[in-house]
Design an enzyme around this catalytic site. Sequence first.
Site, PDB file in Angstrom:
ATOM      1  N   CYS A  81     -33.719 -20.716  24.723  1.00  0.00           N
ATOM      2  CA  CYS A  81     -34.806 -21.268  23.912  1.00  0.00           C
ATOM      3  C   CYS A  81     -36.064 -21.252  24.753  1.00  0.00           C
ATOM      4  O   CYS A  81     -36.063 -21.788  25.874  1.00  0.00           O
ATOM      5  CB  CYS A  81     -34.485 -22.691  23.471  1.00  0.00           C
ATOM      6  SG  CYS A  81     -35.857 -23.568  22.682  1.00  0.00           S
ATOM      7  N   THR A 129     -44.006 -20.781  19.727  1.00  0.00           N
ATOM      8  CA  THR A 129     -44.304 -22.106  19.204  1.00  0.00           C
ATOM      9  C   THR A 129     -45.614 -22.616  19.805  1.00  0.00           C
ATOM     10  O   THR A 129     -46.078 -22.141  20.852  1.00  0.00           O
ATOM     11  CB  THR A 129     -43.197 -23.108  19.564  1.00  0.00           C
ATOM     12  OG1 THR A 129     -43.169 -23.305  20.978  1.00  0.00           O
ATOM     13  CG2 THR A 129     -41.830 -22.637  19.078  1.00  0.00           C
ATOM     14  N   LYS A 159     -33.735 -20.714  11.188  1.00  0.00           N
ATOM     15  CA  LYS A 159     -32.822 -21.792  11.566  1.00  0.00           C
ATOM     16  C   LYS A 159     -31.930 -22.226  10.410  1.00  0.00           C
ATOM     17  O   LYS A 159     -30.782 -22.635  10.629  1.00  0.00           O
ATOM     18  CB  LYS A 159     -33.618 -22.986  12.102  1.00  0.00           C
ATOM     19  CG  LYS A 159     -34.209 -22.769  13.494  1.00  0.00           C
ATOM     20  CD  LYS A 159     -34.977 -23.982  13.955  1.00  0.00           C
ATOM     21  CE  LYS A 159     -35.567 -23.793  15.347  1.00  0.00           C
ATOM     22  NZ  LYS A 159     -34.537 -23.631  16.392  1.00  0.00           N
ATOM     23  N   CYS A 182     -40.223 -16.562  21.218  1.00  0.00           N
ATOM     24  CA  CYS A 182     -39.416 -17.571  20.532  1.00  0.00           C
ATOM     25  C   CYS A 182     -38.123 -16.870  20.154  1.00  0.00           C
ATOM     26  O   CYS A 182     -38.154 -15.751  19.612  1.00  0.00           O
ATOM     27  CB  CYS A 182     -40.128 -18.112  19.292  1.00  0.00           C
ATOM     28  SG  CYS A 182     -39.061 -19.141  18.240  1.00  0.00           S
TER      29      CYS A 182
END
Length: 241
Positions: free
Chosen positions: A88, A133, A173, A203
């Site tokens: 991540c 992000t 997601k 990301c």
Amino acid sequence: MMPASSPFLLGILGGMGPLATADLLQKIIAATPAERDQQHVPLVVWNVPQIPDRQRALAGTGPSPLPALRDGVSRLNRLGASHIAIACNTAHHWFDDLQASSEAPLLHIADAALSQLTTAAPPSERRIGLIATHGTLAAGWYQQRLAERGMTPVLPDADELETLFVPGCYAVKRGEVAAGGRLFEQLAERLAERGAERLILACTEVAPGLDAIRSRWLQRSIDTTQALALACVALWRPSSP
């Protein structure tokens, strides 16, 4: 580096989200030049999706994920991990805290990505778009590393983050991977219109989204998950039987 007497065992701190973790594992396997099972990378995975949302934590609208991240790192250390990779980008906001609490060294995904970019991008390409992000962009890891190489980052604006990136990320997601990919592709086109010659997909949800729609931008991008996978395999190869 690990002590010479310690066996190689890669730890994966995952769950952010589960698809991104599975994507990293698949890319590690695909990148490993193995002729039999025993030549593949030995690894242990902490794939616990209940880690609090990183984007919301950094926006001040949710709890910090740091305790859960530390717990995952602790468990990987207890399992004997010699190195740890984090599946991540945004979780690297807590990289220094996690490294301080870990006996095993952590790999930084931005270092892996910029190493691959240096190899892949011709000298003429100096403007690099970032899809990431808000937290990753605000931290500046990629911008700093690009500047050190004489490259100029091309960033999404606030509206693009709100209307394209964030909904694209959460679409992936919740399993609507192609829908997320279409939003990411729109963002890629916007960055290209402002001069981006290549992209960094900073990301771990972005590459699966673009892959689901067979986007042409995958061929013009550095996939940070792929870069991290290659870095993991490079660490393992000297130990491979």
